[in-house]
Motif scaffolding. Structure first.
Motif, PDB file in Angstrom:
ATOM      1  N   ALA A   1     -14.662   5.989  12.407  1.00 54.16           N
ATOM      2  CA  ALA A   1     -13.800   4.824  11.731  1.00 54.16           C
ATOM      3  C   ALA A   1     -12.340   5.690  11.139  1.00 54.16           C
ATOM      4  O   ALA A   1     -11.343   5.135  11.329  1.00 54.16           O
ATOM      5  CB  ALA A   1     -14.548   4.327  10.459  1.00 54.16           C
ATOM      6  N   TRP A   2     -12.653   6.761  10.509  1.00 53.42           N
ATOM      7  CA  TRP A   2     -11.650   7.720   9.832  1.00 53.42           C
ATOM      8  C   TRP A   2     -10.607   7.848  11.206  1.00 53.42           C
ATOM      9  O   TRP A   2      -9.438   8.181  11.118  1.00 53.42           O
ATOM     10  CB  TRP A   2     -11.994   8.910   9.512  1.00 53.42           C
ATOM     11  N   TYR A   3     -11.243   8.300  12.372  1.00 51.90           N
ATOM     12  CA  TYR A   3     -10.356   8.689  13.286  1.00 51.90           C
ATOM     13  C   TYR A   3      -9.487   7.636  13.990  1.00 51.90           C
ATOM     14  O   TYR A   3      -8.448   8.049  14.508  1.00 51.90           O
ATOM     15  CB  TYR A   3     -11.613   9.357  14.812  1.00 51.90           C
ATOM     16  N   SER A   4      -9.922   6.476  14.075  1.00 51.66           N
ATOM     17  CA  SER A   4      -9.441   5.193  14.373  1.00 51.66           C
ATOM     18  C   SER A   4      -8.355   5.143  13.602  1.00 51.66           C
ATOM     19  O   SER A   4      -7.311   4.423  13.895  1.00 51.66           O
ATOM     20  CB  SER A   4     -10.285   3.986  14.648  1.00 51.66           C
ATOM     21  N   LEU A   5      -8.112   5.566  12.523  1.00 50.43           N
ATOM     22  CA  LEU A   5      -6.720   5.211  11.556  1.00 50.43           C
ATOM     23  C   LEU A   5      -6.003   6.525  11.861  1.00 50.43           C
ATOM     24  O   LEU A   5      -4.581   6.191  11.305  1.00 50.43           O
ATOM     25  CB  LEU A   5      -7.281   5.454  10.122  1.00 50.43           C
ATOM     26  N   GLY A   6      -6.191   7.397  12.472  1.00 54.76           N
ATOM     27  CA  GLY A   6      -5.114   8.293  12.966  1.00 54.76           C
ATOM     28  C   GLY A   6      -4.190   8.227  13.963  1.00 54.76           C
ATOM     29  O   GLY A   6      -4.472   7.105  14.415  1.00 54.76           O
ATOM     30  N   PRO A   7      -3.131   8.522  14.237  1.00 57.17           N
ATOM     31  CA  PRO A   7      -2.991  10.005  13.614  1.00 57.17           C
ATOM     32  C   PRO A   7      -1.827   9.834  12.205  1.00 57.17           C
ATOM     33  O   PRO A   7      -1.853  10.891  11.509  1.00 57.17           O
ATOM     34  CB  PRO A   7      -1.936  10.728  14.525  1.00 57.17           C
ATOM     35  N   THR A   8      -1.701   8.575  11.999  1.00 52.94           N
ATOM     36  CA  THR A   8      -1.233   8.681  10.571  1.00 52.94           C
ATOM     37  C   THR A   8      -2.034   8.989   9.060  1.00 52.94           C
ATOM     38  O   THR A   8      -1.602   9.904   8.574  1.00 52.94           O
ATOM     39  CB  THR A   8      -0.445   7.365  10.207  1.00 52.94           C
ATOM     40  N   ILE A   9      -3.115   8.264   9.356  1.00 52.42           N
ATOM     41  CA  ILE A   9      -4.181   8.813   8.059  1.00 52.42           C
ATOM     42  C   ILE A   9      -5.003   9.714   8.772  1.00 52.42           C
ATOM     43  O   ILE A   9      -5.746   9.302   9.631  1.00 52.42           O
ATOM     44  CB  ILE A   9      -4.827   7.434   7.825  1.00 52.42           C
ATOM     45  N   ARG A  10      -5.010  10.848   8.274  1.00 57.82           N
ATOM     46  CA  ARG A  10      -5.853  11.847   8.880  1.00 57.82           C
ATOM     47  C   ARG A  10      -6.744  12.705   8.002  1.00 57.82           C
ATOM     48  O   ARG A  10      -7.389  13.847   8.307  1.00 57.82           O
ATOM     49  CB  ARG A  10      -4.939  13.096   9.590  1.00 57.82           C
ATOM     50  N   SER A  11      -6.558  12.218   6.833  1.00 60.57           N
ATOM     51  CA  SER A  11      -7.579  12.861   5.679  1.00 60.57           C
ATOM     52  C   SER A  11      -7.899  11.960   4.477  1.00 60.57           C
ATOM     53  O   SER A  11      -7.047  11.250   4.084  1.00 60.57           O
ATOM     54  CB  SER A  11      -6.936  14.182   5.283  1.00 60.57           C
ATOM     55  N   PRO A  12      -9.008  11.880   4.106  1.00 55.38           N
ATOM     56  CA  PRO A  12      -9.423  11.077   2.888  1.00 55.38           C
ATOM     57  C   PRO A  12      -8.439  11.691   1.612  1.00 55.38           C
ATOM     58  O   PRO A  12      -8.641  11.128   0.420  1.00 55.38           O
ATOM     59  CB  PRO A  12     -11.024  11.116   2.698  1.00 55.38           C
ATOM     60  N   TYR A  13      -8.015  12.839   1.895  1.00 57.37           N
ATOM     61  CA  TYR A  13      -7.237  13.476   0.679  1.00 57.37           C
ATOM     62  C   TYR A  13      -5.588  13.167   0.699  1.00 57.37           C
ATOM     63  O   TYR A  13      -5.054  14.103  -0.228  1.00 57.37           O
ATOM     64  CB  TYR A  13      -7.716  14.987   0.666  1.00 57.37           C
ATOM     65  N   GLN A  14      -5.247  12.676   1.452  1.00 52.53           N
ATOM     66  CA  GLN A  14      -3.905  12.261   1.819  1.00 52.53           C
ATOM     67  C   GLN A  14      -3.302  11.168   0.641  1.00 52.53           C
ATOM     68  O   GLN A  14      -4.323  10.478  -0.056  1.00 52.53           O
ATOM     69  CB  GLN A  14      -3.559  11.784   2.899  1.00 52.53           C
ATOM     70  N   CYS A  15      -2.281  11.461   0.082  1.00 54.25           N
ATOM     71  CA  CYS A  15      -1.940  10.674  -1.051  1.00 54.25           C
ATOM     72  C   CYS A  15      -0.846   9.442  -0.793  1.00 54.25           C
ATOM     73  O   CYS A  15       0.288   9.871  -0.340  1.00 54.25           O
ATOM     74  CB  CYS A  15      -1.132  11.581  -2.164  1.00 54.25           C
ATOM     75  N   PRO A  16      -1.339   8.210  -0.938  1.00 50.32           N
ATOM     76  CA  PRO A  16      -0.128   7.119  -0.780  1.00 50.32           C
ATOM     77  C   PRO A  16       0.593   6.904  -1.682  1.00 50.32           C
ATOM     78  O   PRO A  16       0.204   6.782  -2.975  1.00 50.32           O
ATOM     79  CB  PRO A  16      -1.056   6.022  -0.289  1.00 50.32           C
ATOM     80  N   TYR A  17       2.004   6.681  -1.450  1.00 48.83           N
ATOM     81  CA  TYR A  17       3.042   6.250  -2.477  1.00 48.83           C
ATOM     82  C   TYR A  17       3.702   4.906  -1.968  1.00 48.83           C
ATOM     83  O   TYR A  17       3.983   4.929  -0.888  1.00 48.83           O
ATOM     84  CB  TYR A  17       3.885   7.420  -2.713  1.00 48.83           C
ATOM     85  N   LEU A  18       3.912   4.056  -2.809  1.00 43.24           N
ATOM     86  CA  LEU A  18       4.702   3.083  -2.611  1.00 43.24           C
ATOM     87  C   LEU A  18       6.148   3.251  -2.620  1.00 43.24           C
ATOM     88  O   LEU A  18       6.557   3.646  -3.773  1.00 43.24           O
ATOM     89  CB  LEU A  18       4.277   1.733  -3.445  1.00 43.24           C
ATOM     90  N   VAL A  19       6.774   3.247  -1.385  1.00 43.24           N
ATOM     91  CA  VAL A  19       8.173   3.446  -1.486  1.00 43.24           C
ATOM     92  C   VAL A  19       8.904   2.216  -1.124  1.00 43.24           C
ATOM     93  O   VAL A  19      10.395   2.334  -1.244  1.00 43.24           O
ATOM     94  CB  VAL A  19       8.280   4.535  -0.117  1.00 43.24           C
ATOM     95  N   SER A  20       8.506   1.031  -0.702  1.00 40.00           N
ATOM     96  CA  SER A  20       9.276   0.063  -0.428  1.00 40.00           C
ATOM     97  C   SER A  20       8.667  -1.413  -0.962  1.00 40.00           C
ATOM     98  O   SER A  20       7.856  -2.011  -0.225  1.00 40.00           O
ATOM     99  CB  SER A  20       9.617  -0.240   1.194  1.00 40.00           C
ATOM    100  N   GLN A  21       9.085  -1.675  -1.848  1.00 40.08           N
ATOM    101  CA  GLN A  21       8.399  -3.002  -2.776  1.00 40.08           C
ATOM    102  C   GLN A  21       8.756  -4.427  -1.990  1.00 40.08           C
ATOM    103  O   GLN A  21       7.929  -5.103  -1.615  1.00 40.08           O
ATOM    104  CB  GLN A  21       9.098  -3.218  -4.345  1.00 40.08           C
ATOM    105  N   SER A  22      10.136  -4.314  -1.434  1.00 32.78           N
ATOM    106  CA  SER A  22      10.577  -5.553  -0.561  1.00 32.78           C
ATOM    107  C   SER A  22       9.535  -5.797   0.504  1.00 32.78           C
ATOM    108  O   SER A  22       9.248  -6.708   0.936  1.00 32.78           O
ATOM    109  CB  SER A  22      11.810  -5.375  -0.398  1.00 32.78           C
ATOM    110  N   THR A  23       9.378  -4.502   1.279  1.00 36.42           N
ATOM    111  CA  THR A  23       8.577  -4.884   2.384  1.00 36.42           C
ATOM    112  C   THR A  23       7.034  -5.046   2.308  1.00 36.42           C
ATOM    113  O   THR A  23       6.480  -5.980   2.797  1.00 36.42           O
ATOM    114  CB  THR A  23       8.504  -3.398   3.343  1.00 36.42           C
ATOM    115  N   ALA A  24       6.602  -4.701   0.899  1.00 36.31           N
ATOM    116  CA  ALA A  24       5.104  -4.902   0.618  1.00 36.31           C
ATOM    117  C   ALA A  24       5.079  -6.356   0.267  1.00 36.31           C
ATOM    118  O   ALA A  24       4.200  -7.002   0.422  1.00 36.31           O
ATOM    119  CB  ALA A  24       4.875  -3.963  -0.638  1.00 36.31           C
ATOM    120  N   GLU A  25       6.157  -7.014  -0.378  1.00 38.60           N
ATOM    121  CA  GLU A  25       6.178  -8.255  -1.031  1.00 38.60           C
ATOM    122  C   GLU A  25       6.176  -9.272   0.204  1.00 38.60           C
ATOM    123  O   GLU A  25       5.808 -10.240  -0.219  1.00 38.60           O
ATOM    124  CB  GLU A  25       7.316  -8.558  -1.880  1.00 38.60           C
ATOM    125  N   LYS A  26       6.171  -8.705   1.537  1.00 35.73           N
ATOM    126  CA  LYS A  26       6.136 -10.008   2.433  1.00 35.73           C
ATOM    127  C   LYS A  26       4.509  -9.933   2.862  1.00 35.73           C
ATOM    128  O   LYS A  26       4.335 -10.950   3.513  1.00 35.73           O
ATOM    129  CB  LYS A  26       6.514  -9.277   3.754  1.00 35.73           C
TER     130      LYS A  26
END
Length: 431
Positions: free
Chosen positions: A183-208
């Motif tokens: 399941a983790w592998y299917s999220l790659g190559p963008t998500i490649r580790s449980p220890y990556q840190c996500p940051y919100l960088v575009s509120q307008s895109t998220a609000e869609k």
């Protein structure tokens, strides 16, 4: 205590082995601890009658324990912030001169001593200790199975755990973890580790995809925590959080940063396999595609973040160094922190009384009234006695930690520290 080299299953030390083969071979090992050192990381597996009863790796093992204790605190209220801080002060001392656990920790992970203490002091029921240990084993095995094939130097120790709380079939844990890794592998190559840190960088895109209020809460909690830490904060599986956030990552609303030290030393869940294996791995991943629709994922993650508090936390920082106050202010310079900087320890108590902060960062080495004295004075005030106090110092010795604890400190932050270290402290005591 005796230790000796052991050749598990008579496998030649010159032959490259897979982590999966090594782990399964432990079923035939004698009772005890078998550990492997690979890429400067030490992996320890404790075996009883062919079953796995504990596992650990050497990268910030106490942080791992704290995360899982935090998740369990919803079921066991006694595992609160105050108790978790007490554990850290008692057991997680990096000083090499601390002889009490120096020898024992070679055969017995120090965080396991903390678990034993929790059970002995009746803070943690034995069935819940079993659940805690099982979760830790799963996380450690998940990382271990991501190691590439290679030479593993193994050492066996006869010394063993004083008490065990769960006993897992190695075949079964490998089967479960392999499914998770697909399941983790299917999220790659963008998500490649449980220890990556996500940051919100575009509120307008998220609000869609979600309401402005939920986006605001999302931004407040995505402040440098990795998927595992977010799992502890939200009481959710890190894999589920990664799946649900993957939509916003693909849309560009969330940016992923590489794992912070020391977790950057752990292997990735997604990797570029040799060309001969790539087709098989791709087919394997396709068979494990999550059937939950994108809309359901957004709904799930929205619901998780709706429960997060919109509170602005009041933080008081007391330090005679203007540069240190400036660093702390820049690290916490967000709309959800109201930071008050105090240089004069003589005037600090009066200001703290008027502010009534949610947390105090207190330097130890100050003129006139030092941090220990000020901490003691704060604890004598009935209105302030329950406020978390984090002692900030360049001293790392056991005596300094003991003095901090006796003065009433909640926790201890050693200089120099990074923004991630300070934010983790916020997570422990505020979120």
């Amino acid at each position: 205590m005796m230790c000796s080299d052991i050749h598990i299953d008579d496998v030649s030390q010159d032959k490259k082995q897979s982590a999966r083969e090594l782990l399964k071979s432990l079923e035939l090992s004698r009772d005890g601890c078998v550990y492997f050192v690979r890429d400067r990381v030490r992996w320890s597996f404790y075996i009883v009658r062919g079953k796995l009863v504990y596992a650990s790796h050497s990268l910030d093992s106490f942080e791992r324990l704290e995360r899982h204790l935090r998740s369990l605190s919803r079921e066991v209220p006694s595992l609160n912030d105050k108790l978790r801080s007490q554990l850290r002060l008692m057991f997680d001392d990096p000083s090499p001169e601390k002889a009490k656990y120096k020898v024992t920790s070679e055969m017995l992970c120090v965080e396991y001593l903390a678990i034993l203490w929790l059970v002995d002091e009746n803070y943690l029921p034995k069935p819940m200790a079993g659940k805690l240990v099982a979760r830790i084993i799963q996380e450690v095995v998940e990382s271990f199975l991501c190691l590439p094939n290679g030479n593993f130097n193994d050492i066996y120790y006869e010394h063993f755990l004083q008490q065990t709380y769960c006993s897992l079939s190695i075949d079964r844990i490998v089967e479960v973890v392999n499914q998770r890794l697909k399941a983790w592998y299917s999220l790659g190559p963008t998500i490649r580790s449980p220890y990556q840190c996500p940051y919100l960088v575009s509120q307008s895109t998220a609000e869609k995809s979600m309401s402005p209020e939920t986006v605001q809460r999302l931004g407040r909690i995505l402040r440098g925590f990795n998927f595992c830490q977010l799992g502890a904060l939200l009481s959710k599986d890190p894999l589920a959080i990664a799946k649900q956030l993957s939509i916003l990552i693909s849309d560009g609303a969330i940016l992923l940063r590489d794992p912070l030290s020391p977790f950057d030393m752990l292997p990735h869940t997604y990797y570029l396999a040799p060309e001969a294996e790539q087709e098989n791995i791709t087919q394997l991943s396709e068979t494990f595609v999550d059937e939950v629709s994108s809309g359901d994922d957004i709904a799930n993650i929205s619901q998780a973040f709706k429960s997060q508090s919109a509170k602005t936390w009041k933080i008081v920082c007391i330090d005679d160094s203007e540069s240190m106050l400036s660093i702390i202010s820049s690290y916490l310079g967000r709309e959800d922190f109201q930071v008050t900087l105090i240089q004069d320890s003589m005037k600090a108590l009066m200001k703290i009384n008027s502010i009534r902060p949610d947390l105090i960062l207190l330097d130890i080495g100050m003129p006139n009234v030092d941090g220990y004295q000020l901490c003691t004075l704060i604890r004598k005030s009935s209105a302030l006695k329950d406020i978390p106090i984090v002692m900030v110092t360049g001293n790392k010795g056991i005596i300094d930690r003991a003095r901090a604890r006796f003065a009433g400190a909640t926790d201890y932050l050693t200089k120099p520290f990074m923004q991630a270290d300070l934010l983790k402290m916020m997570m422990r005591h505020l979120l």
